[in-house]
Design a protein around this motif. Sequence first.
Motif, PDB file in Angstrom:
ATOM      1  N   GLU A 174       0.830  -1.208   0.000  1.00 41.09           N
ATOM      2  CA  GLU A 174       0.000   0.000   0.000  1.00 41.09           C
ATOM      3  C   GLU A 174       0.860   1.251   0.000  1.00 41.09           C
ATOM      4  O   GLU A 174       0.548   2.236  -0.667  1.00 41.09           O
ATOM      5  CB  GLU A 174      -0.922  -0.005   1.238  1.00 41.09           C
TER       6      GLU A 174
ATOM      7  N   GLN B 100       0.984   4.497  -2.555  1.00 47.73           N
ATOM      8  CA  GLN B 100       0.606   5.806  -2.021  1.00 47.73           C
ATOM      9  C   GLN B 100       1.614   6.882  -2.409  1.00 47.73           C
ATOM     10  O   GLN B 100       1.248   8.033  -2.631  1.00 47.73           O
ATOM     11  CB  GLN B 100       0.507   5.736  -0.491  1.00 47.73           C
TER      12      GLN B 100
ATOM     13  N   THR C 245      -5.984   3.508  -7.689  1.00 54.03           N
ATOM     14  CA  THR C 245      -4.883   3.645  -6.745  1.00 54.03           C
ATOM     15  C   THR C 245      -4.745   2.447  -5.816  1.00 54.03           C
ATOM     16  O   THR C 245      -3.874   2.412  -4.978  1.00 54.03           O
ATOM     17  CB  THR C 245      -5.060   4.926  -5.897  1.00 54.03           C
TER      18      THR C 245
END
Length: 474
Positions: A298, A302, A354
């Motif tokens: 993640e 990001q 995303t």
Amino acid sequence: MSDVPVFAVVGHPNEGKSSVVSTLTEDDSVPISAVPGETRQCVTYAITVDGETLVRFVDTPGFQMPLQTLRWMRDFSGPAERMVEEFIRTHRGDPRFKDDCELLRPVAKDAGIVYVVDGSRPLRPNDEAEMEILRLTGRPRLAVINPKVDETAYIQQWKAAFGKTFNVTVLFNAHRATFLQRIALLQSLQHIEQDWGVPLARVVAALKEDWLGRLDACADAMLTLLTKALTLSLSGTSPGEDSLAHKQQRDNLIAAFQDKLAGLERDCRRELKSRFLHNLFNADLAAETVAAQDLFSEETWQVLGLTRKQLTIALAATGATVGAAIDGAAAGITFGVFTVGTGLAGGIAGWTGTRPLSRLKVDLGPFSREIGGCRIQVGPLRNPQLMFVLLDRALIYFQCASNWAHARREEASITLTEGKRGVTSGWDGERRRLFEKFRMFLQKGQPDRANELRPSLHQILIRTMEKELGEVNQ
């Protein structure tokens, strides 16, 4: 005098002579040790381009008896041009002068001199003796101030001392020097001996051309990575009709898909590293470097790739362009429906793109008696962010590998700015749209149209590596 310039890299023990040689020649086989006096024999290393040796550097032991050596030389009454040779002949069997004889051996054979000092410490009497010895040899000489720690208080003291005895003085941190600083040092050597001006200018020109060739190869490697990663798919068969078995097989394929992508990324990094002649540079970057994180973590998604807003705009614009082409072909009959529809679809894809594995294609086929089960296909991953994350990670790795001095042997780490820390988020819209078109053509099964874009994408990557990543503080 040899047609190939030769320089003896000399100095006191543990001043960084081997480090300077390693970085200048891009040779990480040069032994480097924190223990003083590890180098006991002269060893020659060369800069070679396309198999041709252009310049040689001789790594030498450090001075052991500079005060006594200087005293002998001052007392020498023979021809000045034979002084070094006579010193070696006279002291050859004396173990106290073993290192001094060895380090002067290439100087006796007309090598130029590169004198290395640790500029983070003050000047000492032994240093002044060494400088005077080198002056008495009459050989062309250049002084390198190599600060081993971040201490600059003595730099001016060293420069003042060198101004009396050296043709040129260069500040060169062998553990931090970039390619351009390496070129600058080689250019400085042109000025210490007129006869070497032409061959050394040729060295610099050849290295600059070689550098451009490396950028070309790196851009090719990155585009190859994208092509393979964006079209990657795996398939397998789940026996029988058991839904739990299907799920297990699907999960296995997803895990294999991620491993395969990671392997493609490793192949690209291996290619980038080899272009800069690194054998010891650790491909596993420091933990705090985002390029060292798992591709699908993640955190990676990001801080790399485009922001959600950039991704939405890029995909909406690309989708609208494709839709406009369809509307244009329909001569207005469609009233712009495709322009609006594909633009909206692109925008939604960007807004939701995303999350790492969103839009991973997973197909479970019907039960087939011929194969005795169901065929499952995983991939390609249609998440538009994947391409920009891969690009950012490849460019970070390039930045690290291309600027990593060969004398530097510790773990790699690089400081990135806050926020989106990849390069692609700083690109203008046109560059992002071109790459997005490339992805769309690949994943729509139109490799010819994707290949038409490669020259433009290649140039974007070259400019990025050359202008935006050429210099970096590590």
